[in-house]
Design a protein around this motif. Structure first.
Motif, short mmCIF file in Angstrom:
data_model
loop_
_atom_site.label_atom_id
_atom_site.label_comp_id
_atom_site.label_asym_id
_atom_site.label_seq_id
_atom_site.Cartn_x
_atom_site.Cartn_y
_atom_site.Cartn_z
N ARG A 77 0.85 -1.18 0.00
CA ARG A 77 0.00 0.00 0.00
C ARG A 77 0.89 1.24 0.00
NH1 ARG A 77 -5.79 0.91 2.50
NH2 ARG A 77 -5.88 -1.29 2.05
N CYS B 32 -3.38 14.52 5.97
CA CYS B 32 -4.32 13.77 5.12
C CYS B 32 -5.68 14.45 5.19
CB CYS B 32 -4.41 12.33 5.60
SG CYS B 32 -5.70 11.39 4.79
N LYS B 33 -6.34 14.51 4.03
CA LYS B 33 -7.60 15.27 3.93
C LYS B 33 -8.70 14.72 4.84
CE LYS B 33 -7.84 14.81 -0.62
NZ LYS B 33 -6.53 14.39 -1.17
N GLU C 191 0.94 8.02 1.14
CA GLU C 191 1.87 9.13 1.40
C GLU C 191 2.33 9.12 2.85
OE1 GLU C 191 1.28 9.21 -2.12
OE2 GLU C 191 2.64 10.82 -1.48
N ALA D 176 -7.39 0.07 -6.48
CA ALA D 176 -6.77 1.33 -6.08
C ALA D 176 -7.32 1.75 -4.72
CB ALA D 176 -7.07 2.41 -7.12
N ASP D 177 -6.51 2.43 -3.92
CA ASP D 177 -6.99 2.93 -2.63
C ASP D 177 -8.08 3.96 -2.86
OD1 ASP D 177 -5.33 1.42 -1.08
OD2 ASP D 177 -3.70 2.88 -1.11
N PRO D 178 -8.98 4.12 -1.88
CA PRO D 178 -10.01 5.16 -2.03
C PRO D 178 -9.34 6.51 -2.29
CG PRO D 178 -10.32 3.91 0.01
CD PRO D 178 -9.04 3.43 -0.60
N LYS D 179 -9.96 7.31 -3.13
CA LYS D 179 -9.34 8.59 -3.53
C LYS D 179 -9.03 9.48 -2.34
CE LYS D 179 -10.07 9.61 -8.33
NZ LYS D 179 -10.82 8.43 -8.82
N ALA D 180 -9.95 9.47 -1.35
CA ALA D 180 -9.77 10.37 -0.21
C ALA D 180 -8.61 9.95 0.68
CB ALA D 180 -11.06 10.41 0.61
N CYS D 181 -8.25 8.66 0.60
CA CYS D 181 -7.28 8.10 1.53
C CYS D 181 -5.85 8.38 1.07
CB CYS D 181 -7.50 6.59 1.62
SG CYS D 181 -6.28 5.74 2.61
N GLN D 182 -5.02 8.85 2.00
CA GLN D 182 -3.63 9.14 1.65
C GLN D 182 -2.64 8.32 2.46
OE1 GLN D 182 -4.32 13.55 2.02
NE2 GLN D 182 -3.33 13.58 0.02
#
Lengths: 383, 110
Positions: free
Chosen positions: A277, A330-331, A319, A310-316
């Protein structure tokens, strides 16, 4: 909130923090602690509050639950939904969200998912349920992999044919190399993991010093261990040395545990590549069962989707795992993503950087410090 | 899951030292002791680090006490680990039915 004065050696820790501050000069230091256990200690005891603002600890990828990619988790959930299967895993994994819910959700919908403490529990379940197929979802670094290996040897020796391992064991060196090769992050040094090193020893880290010219100090899990480790890497750099040092000699032998290495080599081979991940595919970074254990290999005995998700878009999380983002940057941190309703893996495991920040309520304070750092960077003070 | 917990080795349960009885968080449990060789060779009365039902390495009594103190301060993570250890079926000393003990050492020992 927990502060360093909670532990016995608070005065020693403060003194060491002051010494680090005095020696750190005016450059900016970026030191990565690789292991999730260290991340936990750092936030639990407020180690960052004892360090000067120009010494930054960057949290690394050494949390076994955090690095499992979503597709691999979905593979596990697909196995769990097989009516013939009793699916077993460690408790940390149960709440990690897949593309369509978690293992806990699958269990609520009727899948036979059982939390185990040890792979030996899964083997015992297999012996007690000869008409079912028991799958153990194996995760973890070199600390945990020998336990799975020995359990497989027990299973084979006893002829337990309905025991299967879905192997997700990973190794610590390749992600360190991936992080060193990444252009995103400029690190000065590493604090090496404690328990992993008790298995592999300290020699595997030598490439960090020889190829990348960064010091490594293997450290223990007490607050003083971590502060001492920071001081040791700093001394190396200031004295122009670059070595692998062992601060945790009371547990870690330089050569590791030979028996653990032996069983790892006997049961596992290296996968050509494995997805992490946030870090993507890293070659030779994970373990798979050797062909002679194919009868116990869930990837061979079952059909799994094997789809990359793919990881959920909101998830960071990615990074955060690379140390590029701090958890609170993270948002969704602390808003949509909390330990109760996690979106990403880093918020699920107690070793995850996000859960550690969240649980110990340190994020506002750290954010203030980060602002100070940003200010000094703007003034060109950043080393 | 990455926690390793100090425990005192009470005795080995078989002459091949594959399994041992340990005292851990106030209870006695059965753990696998096959990794306790070479620099980690351990005698009853000494301390080990236990991870997912296996003794990882030998540690000193002082180190064991230090780690227990730190774990005690960890709160819920340690409590959850102790609970999982308490509930683990394969670590139950009273359990002999279907025991993972029933294996000859040469088959397991590399």
């Amino acid at each position: 909130m927990k502060f360093a004065d909670e532990f016995r050696d608070a005065d020693l820790a403060r003194a060491l923090g002051a010494r680090i501050a005095a020696e750190s000069g005016d450059r900016h230091w970026k030191i990565m602690e690789v292991c999730g256990g260290h991340t936990h200690t750092i936030f639990k005891y407020g180690i960052e509050d004892l360090l000067p603002s120009n010494v930054e600890l960057v949290h690394g990828p050494g949390c076994p639950v955090c690095v499992i990619p979503m597709g691999r988790l979905d593979d596990g959930i697909a196995l769990a939904r097989d009516p013939e299967v009793i699916f077993t895993c460690f408790g940390d994994l149960m709440r990690v969200p897949g593309a369509n819910g978690s293992l806990l959700d699958a269990k609520a919908e009727g899948a036979d998912v059982r939390m185990v403490y040890s792979p030996l529990d899964a083997l015992k379940l297999a012996k007690e349920n000869p008409d079912r197929k028991v799958v153990f979802y194996a995760i973890g670094f070199e600390t945990t992999a020998p336990s799975t290996a020995l359990t497989l040897l027990h299973a084979r020796a006893q002829g337990v044919k309905n025991f299967f391992v879905f192997c997700n064991h990973v190794t610590i060196i390749p992600p360190m190399k991936a992080i060193l090769d990444s252009p995103d992050l400029r690190l000065d040094a590493f604090l090496g993991p404690g328990h992993v090193s008790s298995v592999v020893g300290i020699r595997p880290y030598e490439f960090v010093t020889t190829t990348y010219n960064k010091p490594v100090v293997v450290v223990g899990f007490e607050p003083l261990d971590i502060l001492q480790g920071v001081h040791m890497v700093m001394r190396q750099i200031l004295e122009g040395r670059c070595e692998v040092e062992n601060q945790y000699k009371r547990v870690v032998h330089d050569e590791g545990n030979p028996k653990s290495l032996e069983v790892l080599a006997r049961v596992f081979s290296i996968r050509p590549h494995f997805e992490w991940r946030g870090l993507g595919f890293i070659s030779q970074s994970a373990l798979q069962l050797r062909d002679e254990f194919a009868d116990h290999d869930a990837e061979k005995a079952f059909t799994v989707p094997g789809v990359r998700v793919a990881d959920p878009k909101a998830c960071q999380c990615g990074e955060v795992l690379k140390g590029v983002l701090k958890p609170w940057e993270c948002k969704v941190f602390g808003t949509a993503c909390t330990p109760e309703t996690p979106i990403g893996t880093c918020m699920v495991s107690s070793e995850g950087a996000c859960a550690a920040y969240y649980n110990f309520g340190r994020y506002s304070r750290s954010r203030d410090r980060e602002r100070v750092l940003a200010g000094s960077a703007a003034n060109g003070e950043r080393g | 899951m990455c926690l390793a917990i100090p425990a005192r080795l009470v005795e080995y349960l078989d002459e091949d030292r594959m399994f041992g009885k340990v005292e851990l968080g106030g209870v006695q449990r059965r753990i696998n002791t096959l990794l306790l060789v070479g620099p980690d060779a351990c005698e009853p009365g000494e301390y080990v680090l236990v991870h997912v039902g296996f003794a990882l390495s030998k540690i000193s009594e002082e180190e064991a006490k230090d780690q227990l103190r730190i774990l005690g301060e960890m709160g819920s993570a340690y409590a959850e680990e102790l609970q999982a250890i308490g509930e683990s079926l394969s670590l139950d000393l009273a359990d002999t039915e279907g025991s993972v003990l029933s294996v000859s050492p040469q088959e397991v020992r590399p």
